[in-house]
Structure formats: C-alpha cells, structure tokens
Scaffold this active site. Structure first.
Site, short mmCIF file in Angstrom:
data_model
loop_
_atom_site.label_atom_id
_atom_site.label_comp_id
_atom_site.label_asym_id
_atom_site.label_seq_id
_atom_site.Cartn_x
_atom_site.Cartn_y
_atom_site.Cartn_z
N ASP A 156 34.78 29.31 39.45
CA ASP A 156 33.44 29.58 38.92
C ASP A 156 32.37 28.95 39.80
OD1 ASP A 156 33.95 26.95 38.33
OD2 ASP A 156 33.45 27.09 36.21
N SER A 157 32.68 28.77 41.08
CA SER A 157 31.73 28.28 42.07
C SER A 157 31.80 29.19 43.29
CB SER A 157 32.08 26.83 42.47
OG SER A 157 31.24 26.37 43.51
#
Length: 570
Positions: A498-499
């Site tokens: 999620d980055s």
C-alpha cells in the site's frame, strides 16, 4: 564480451510461491496468475536499482563507531548479573534461586536476539558494500497466495526497513519536470514525520528547514540531533542528500532550470489505512470512506486519532461515574495506543488479539501485572471496538460477509476461490496438516503433508477470509496501477503493498493512476461481483447474501470522488 546473468534468468523459481510446511492454497491451481497481475510482476522486476553510496558511507561509520541509531542493534551485549558467592547462594530460598535464574535466562535470550540482529544487519551492510560497485541491480519477485508481490532476496531488498530503504535508490536519473521539486520536498517532510500536514504545508516545512537539511547532507554525524530520531531516519537522510544535490544544481543553473535537475530518489505515496479504504469502497459507505481519505473532506483525515478521541471520551465518562479502571486509564490513551488495533482490524484481528496487542506493546504497564493488567486491557479493548463500530461499522459488515461465505463453503468441504480485478485467482483452503518423521543418515526429518481428504478447518477458513480478500484486492490495485505506469513508459517503480513510489518527475502521473484504478475496481457492484465470481469458481449458488450497502441513511458512496481526494495516497 562476457554475458552477465541475473539471478532470475539463471535460477528457476515459481511465480506464485507455495507455502512451506502448510497448505498449498493458490499454488494448487495450474495457472493462478494472469492478466494485469502477471504483467505487473514482470514489470516490477525491471526496476533498475542501485546502492546509495552516500547513505552507505554514513551507515558504515555508524557501524564502526557503535552508535545507537535506528536500524542498528546495540553494539554490545547486556551484562549478566554478577555471580553470587556459594555461601550466599546457600542462603537463598527456592523462589529466590528461580527468580535469579530467570533474570539470567532473560538476559541471555535478549543477547542471543541481539547477536542475531547484529549478524543480520552487518551481513546486509556487507552485501550492500559488495553491490555498490555495480551501476544497476535488479530484484526478482514472486507473488504469495493472495497475489501480493515480494522480493526474493532476504537481507537486502526493496521492502526492508528505513535503513534498507535509505540504502536503495533508482540507478537511473530522471528530470524533475514541473512538479518534481514539490514532491521531493513533500517526501522529505513525510520521512521526517510531518506526513499529517497538508501537502503544501509539508513542502513549506522542508523549505523552512532547508538550513538543517543542507547541514545534514554536509556532515550527517554532526547533525544527528536533527535526523536520527525521525520517523524514517535513513530515508530522510537520503532525501537530505538529494535536496542538497538539487540545491547545488540550482546555484549553478538558476531556478528556471529546476525542471532539468535529474533525480534518482524514490518518492513514495502511502495509503491511509489501506484495508479500510478497500472495504469502505466495497460497501459503498461514505462514512468510513471519508474517515480514510477515500472521500475528500478538505483536510487529511486521521482515523487513528479519531478512534483515540472517542475512546478518550468514553474513558472520561466512565471515570466520572467512578469506574476505577477508567480512572487509571485517564491520560494514558493516545493515537499510538489504538493505532495497531485499528490498522489490523481489516485483517481479521479479534478482540482477544487486540487485548494481547495492548499488553505486549506495553500500553498497560501502569497497571499491576496479572489480573489487573488484563482486566484493564479488556476494558480498553471493548472501548476501542465500540469506537470502531461507530467509525467503520460497514467495513466490519463486509468482513463478516467474507467469513460467512468461507464457512458456508467449508461446511461443504469446498475451498474459497475468487479472481481479483487484476486477473489473479486466489484459492484459500485450510486443511489439517499431517506430520511424518522420516529417518535419514543424518537423523530425522519431519515431512508435512496437506490432508485434503480430511474436513476443512472451518474456523481457520472463516477467520482468514476477510484479511485474505482485502490483501488480494490491495494487491490487485497495485498491479493495475503498475500496468498503467508501464503503458506510460515509466519503468522504475518502488511499490510495496500500500505504498507506491516513482521518480519525483513521475509522481503526478502515479497519483492519477492510483486513483483511476481504484475507481475502476469499485465503480461497479464490487461485492456482488465477488460473490458471483466465487459462485462460478465453486459451483455453489446459495452463498450468503451481500450485506446492505451504503451508510445508515442508505446513502451510497460515489467512488469517483476519490479522483479529487488529495490525501487518498500521500
């Protein structure tokens, strides 16, 4: 000319890793990876990395000096208690002897862990030193059974801690373009710990601290007070070096030439509680979507802070009514107290799990160890869960739906199978695992075998369903975004679950694709589509119904609003 061979060119590996000593899950499918998922896996492996030698030089100095900095275990072991003379030992009671031996055992265990961490860290640094001589390095990746991508190397890889992230940079430089300077300054503020500010304020923070940033780049060890205790110190140090390079370029060529500056540092954009973002979109729930910045609200929402605020109010009320546990909790609940519970809720943490987290993370130390401490943790767990129901009740309903679906199939001894929007087919099948000890010339080896003829582990099937679905969908979002970056010819990407990261000059394009692909996934009836897909894979048409979508008033989320949400990923 000698032909060089990379690791994933000369070593045969599986694209989807099978679980060791456990269940096969997705690896039991002949071709689970297809479409955007397979394309993204191949594209991510093409990212050109290099060792950031400036950061490596500082890290080696820290190692040689034995400094106590983030990423480095203590240079020396803790001393053991002084030996007790025999005549004194003879006077000890049995309980005193046990207590003393327990202290010794605890110190030895900590030292053993320290030695392991020290060996791993030093091995990683030595590897970085060896790789620093190569202009470009690549990292082969694989997918786990949910479709999430992971690098194969162990010690030095693209998903490491702050030290490792600081040590790795893109090998190829790209021009900053129109907004690259802005994003570099934002990244400096983010890694320092100012990521709660509006984006413009983050860039302003970096401008206002330019003196210290440049001083740090010039002499890092003389400016430890500024950078060594930040959120991600080694990443921040790499930003300081890059900002200093940019400042030198501007001093030589002028502000007008800023867009021509060539940067090589990955600029990362992080989601706000990714699991809840996906669940809120599945449920078309505007309330929880706003809490995690799927909906633009004009400010950066902080669900961890909001949950902490509600819990604090509950504690204050209970304390005023004479609850002794609440009285002792007054002033002891902060954002960090509830963060782990909120963060792990979309991934299936139970109430006993939250209780154990609160105790193990040290938040209950002001209560006496034993029954009082666990009663206090139980009280706070209940307060946190009540607050979560108020903030993310609909995402929790989606989780229960996934659990019910998995249990329904498990009762028929059928695996839970679905295909994500990126084309990755997930198979979740928790069967009992049989053990068999085999005699060999060197002794005995334990062989594990998945017993697919036995009934499924129903509780495990149900409890794992929500986190596995959520992980598969955040993996799909990553894959779809990656493929769109490929379509635009952007090769170098720093993607970790999620980055999402890219060169400073490519961040505007990345921001657009992150949001567009989220809309692509959730603009339609995502939960209904998931249910239909499960039915198609399993042949089971009587699956539990999809929960009622929208908020308590029946209002549905317009997921296209995420296109205007500044803080969805930031």
């Amino acid at each position: 000319m000698t032909q060089l061979k990379g690791g994933y060119l000369s070593l045969r590996t599986r694209a989807v890793k099978s679980m060791e000593h456990g269940n096969a899950h997705t690896a039991a499918i002949a071709r689970p990876m297809d479409g955007a998922s397979l394309e993204a896996l191949n594209w991510i492996q093409k990212t050109r990395w290099a060792i950031n030698t400036q950061v490596l030089d500082v890290a080696m100095q820290v190692r040689n000096l034995g400094l106590d900095l983030a990423g480095f275990p203590a240079a020396e072991n803790a001393p053991l208690p002084a030996p007790i003379p025999d005549h004194q030992w003879a006077l000890f009671t049995e309980e005193e002897r046990k207590a003393h031996m327990k202290v010794i055992s605890t110190v030895r265990d900590k030292n053993a862990a320290l030695e392991g961490m020290r060996a791993r860290t030093y091995r990683m640094l030595d590897l970085a030193k060896d790789l620093a001589k190569f202009p470009t390095i690549w990292f082969p990746h694989y997918a786990d059974f949910r479709g999430r991508f992971y690098p194969r190397p162990q010690d030095l890889h693209t998903q490491g801690d702050s030290l490792i992230k600081g040590l790795l940079t893109f090998s190829e430089k790209e021009k900053m373009g129109v907004n690259g300077q802005f994003w570099l300054l934002v990244a400096a503020a983010n890694t320092f710990g100012e990521d709660k500010l509006p984006l413009e304020a983050r860039a302003d923070w970096a401008e206002n601290h330019m003196k210290w940033i440049l001083q740090t780049a010039k002499d890092p060890l003389d400016n430890l007070d500024f950078w060594a205790d930040t959120d991600s110190p080694w990443e921040f140090l790499s930003m300081c070096f890059e900002v200093a390079r940019m400042a030198d370029f501007v001093s030589k060529h002028g502000e007008a030439a800023m867009g021509e500056f060539e940067s090589h540092i990955p600029i990362r954009l992080d989601a706000t509680c990714s699991g809840i973002q996906h669940l809120s979109a599945m449920m078309k729930d505007p309330l929880s979507a706003a809490a995690v910045n799927v909906l633009p609200t004009g400010k950066r929402e902080d669900i961890y802070g909001e949950v902490a605020r509600i819990v604090q109010q509950r504690i204050a009320l209970d304390a005023a009514n004479g609850n002794p546990i609440a009285v002792k909790w007054l002033g002891h609940v902060e954002r960090k107290t509830v963060k782990r519970a909120v963060m792990t809720t979309p991934y299936g943490v139970t109430e006993p799990g939250i209780l154990a987290q609160l105790v193990s993370d040290g938040f209950c130390k002001h209560f006496e160890n034993g029954k009082e401490r666990y009663a206090a943790a139980g009280y706070l767990t209940e307060a946190i869960v009540s607050s979560l129901d108020a903030n993310i009740g609909q995402p929790r309903a989606a989780m229960k739906f996934f659990q019910a679906t998995a249990r329904h199939l498990g009762e028929q001894n059928k695996p839970l199978v679905w295909t994500t929007p990126s084309g990755f087919t997930v198979r979740q099948a928790y069967y009992p695992t049989d053990e068999k000890r085999v005699k060999t010339l060197g002794g005995k080896v334990v062989v594990y075998r998945e017993n697919t003829e036995a009934p499924m582990k129903l509780d495990k099937q149900a409890n794992a369903a929500a986190p596995n679905v959520v992980h598969s969908y955040d993996a799909a979002h990553l894959a779809l975004t990656c493929v769109e970056m490929k379509r635009d010819g952007i090769r170098d990407l720093a993607f970790v679950h999620d980055s999402f990261g890219a060169h400073a000059g490519n961040v505007d394009v990345l921001n657009l694709h992150i949001r567009e692909q989220f809309v692509r996934m959730y603009d339609g009836p995502a939960l209904e589509q998931w249910r239909d897909n499960v039915a198609e894979h399993t042949g089971c048409t009587d699956l539990p119904p999809v929960p009622t979508l929208g908020d308590s008033d029946g209002k549905l989320l317009d997921v296209t609003a995420v296109l205007k949400s500044e803080f969805f990923f930031s």
